[in-house]
Design an enzyme around this catalytic site. Structure first.
Site, PDB file in Angstrom:
ATOM      1  N   ARG A 159       0.820  -1.208   0.000  1.00  0.00           N
ATOM      2  CA  ARG A 159       0.000   0.000   0.000  1.00  0.00           C
ATOM      3  C   ARG A 159       0.859   1.265   0.000  1.00  0.00           C
ATOM      4  NH1 ARG A 159      -4.905  -1.757   4.177  1.00  0.00           N
ATOM      5  NH2 ARG A 159      -5.990  -3.091   2.688  1.00  0.00           N
ATOM      6  N   LYS A 170     -19.056 -15.431   5.666  1.00  0.00           N
ATOM      7  CA  LYS A 170     -20.491 -15.269   5.915  1.00  0.00           C
ATOM      8  C   LYS A 170     -21.290 -14.799   4.703  1.00  0.00           C
ATOM      9  CE  LYS A 170     -20.025 -14.198  10.852  1.00  0.00           C
ATOM     10  NZ  LYS A 170     -20.344 -13.222  11.913  1.00  0.00           N
ATOM     11  N   GLY A 186      -8.399  -7.945  -0.354  1.00  0.00           N
ATOM     12  CA  GLY A 186      -8.587  -8.849   0.770  1.00  0.00           C
ATOM     13  C   GLY A 186      -7.793 -10.143   0.671  1.00  0.00           C
ATOM     14  N   GLY A 208     -13.231  -4.393   1.036  1.00  0.00           N
ATOM     15  CA  GLY A 208     -14.572  -3.856   1.282  1.00  0.00           C
ATOM     16  C   GLY A 208     -14.964  -2.803   0.277  1.00  0.00           C
TER      17      GLY A 208
END
Length: 426
Positions: free
Chosen positions: A35, A223, A382, A405
């Site tokens: 990053r 999930k 991710g 996200g």
């Protein structure tokens, strides 16, 4: 189309750049500085233009919410903020910036996050200098997008560049409040090179053209509940969605009515999963590698007992699904290789463990092959990005996003995110 850093005339002007230096780390050691590397071209461009560059980023989480809930004291937070390791402090990142920007660029650090001390640091900058400011989350008003904090930060500078894609889905003071205040004051805002690349790359997954189909998505992760909105969006956009990872066991229980043992499973999402499957666009695993005694706190540890479950049979009692099986790998590989646009977010299994990485690795290999054959392939940040790096496939994808996200929400909201929308158009 948004203004880009190259559109700005910023010689001798103070420019606030919101970067994403929320780097993975263990204690004081950076485990992945991608990053920081990704932000260097934008910073270097502003230095070349003679700007006075002010860098802001968050790192980790400060316990303000726990304080509000009564689960932490102000003393706890002050102790956390005084740490000079990489728990949440940005101090040690200065040396990384110096290494990448070169000795000819003067890089300084401000421990102050607002007030007279920070203003003095900024005012003392010479053209071509760079100032790294301490973690924005040291300010309780950052995550609340406190208007007074945003206006104060905006008052210190003449222009704003958004280059923190990983935070673009958050309307915080440093990502949204500052550029909004500067726009209101008639000052320029733009996106950096990293943001420009993300907008273009992920934009092709928002609305692919007919000649860019079949368009498939590959979704994993723990999930179903955390991805309902993006699943709904992808069902409208994609031709097929390949499901893997922990979320797949909710689908398998919903569709086949099988006992998935100790696998991750959300019983309150069974009706939703079944409804999604009935669209005809969902593909599920046809075989599974299961294990007993897996430790999620230590995913690399060996599992003594593993079994192979073929078809839609019940999992053995006490076992949990940990990877897709060989038949599913072959099925998914064929589907991936036939696609012209591919979006991947989430591993197929516990790729950190040598015994349960075959499914995720197969996806990497199939996507690499698809890229070679002309497909546009995107990793939505991710764990998928981590897996591609682990297996050496990062350069085999058309685009690897820096924000998990944020990439999901950009697709979910058809290309719109707070940190993008607030930037002025050309």
């Amino acid at each position: 189309m948004k203004k880009v850093v190259t559109d700005l005339q910023v010689k001798d002007l103070k420019v606030l750049v919101r970067v994403d230096f929320n780097v993975p780390h263990k204690g004081a050691e950076i485990t992945d500085d991608n990053r920081i590397v990704a932000a260097i071209p934008t910073i270097a461009e502003l230095v070349k233009k003679g700007a006075k560059v002010v860098l802001m980023s968050h790192l980790g989480k400060v316990a303000w919410k726990k304080l509000k809930k009564g689960e932490a004291t102000m003393e706890d937070i002050e102790k956390q903020m005084k740490k000079n390791d990489l728990s949440i402090a940005l101090d040690s990142l200065k040396k990384n910036l110096e290494a990448y920007l070169g000795h000819e660029v003067a890089v300084s650090f401000s421990k102050a996050t607002r007030g007279a001390e920070l203003k003095e640091h900024i005012d003392a900058l010479k053209s071509g200098d760079v100032l790294l400011v301490q973690n924005t989350r040291y300010e309780a008003g950052e995550e609340k997008n406190d208007p007074e904090l945003a206006k104060e930060w905006a008052s210190y500078v003449d222009a704003f560049v958004m280059d923190a894609f990983g935070s673009a889905h958050r309307a915080h003071a440093s990502t949204y409040g500052v550029p909004a205040a500067l726009k209101e004051a008639g000052k320029e805002t733009a996106v950096g090179f990293l943001m420009e690349k993300e907008i273009k790359g992920l934009g092709r997954c928002v609305e692919p053209k007919e000649d860019e189909r079949p368009y498939i998505a590959i979704l994993g992760g723990a999930k179903v509940s955390s991805k309902i909105e993006v699943i709904d969006s992808l069902l409208k956009k994609c031709d097929k969605i390949l499901i893997g990872g922990g979320m797949s066991y909710t689908f398998k229980k919903a569709v086949y009515g099988i006992d998935v043992g100790c696998s991750l499973c959300e019983d309150d999402q069974l009706d939703y999963a079944k409804k999604c499957f009935e669209t005809g666009k969902i593909m599920l695993s046809v075989d599974t590698i299961v294990g007993k005694g897996f430790d999620f706190e230590n995913p690399e540890a060996k599992v003594a007992d593993t079994e192979y479950v073929d078809g839609d049979h019940d999992f053995p009692e006490g076992y949990e699904g940990l990877d897709i099986g060989p038949k599913t790998r072959a099925l998914y590989e064929d589907t991936i290789k036939s696609a012209k646009t591919i979006f991947w977010n989430g591993p197929m299994g516990v790729f950190e463990n040598d015994d349960f990485q075959a499914g995720t690795k197969a996806v990497c290999e199939a996507c690499a092959e698809a890229t070679k054959n002309g497909a546009f392939t995107v990793i939505g940040g991710g764990d998928s990005a981590a897996a591609a790096k682990k297996f050496g496939y990062t350069k085999e994808f058309s685009h690897v996003s820096t924000g998990g996200g944020a990439s999901l929400e950009l697709i979910q909201y058809d290309g719109h995110l707070p940190g993008i929308d607030v930037i002025e158009d050309k």
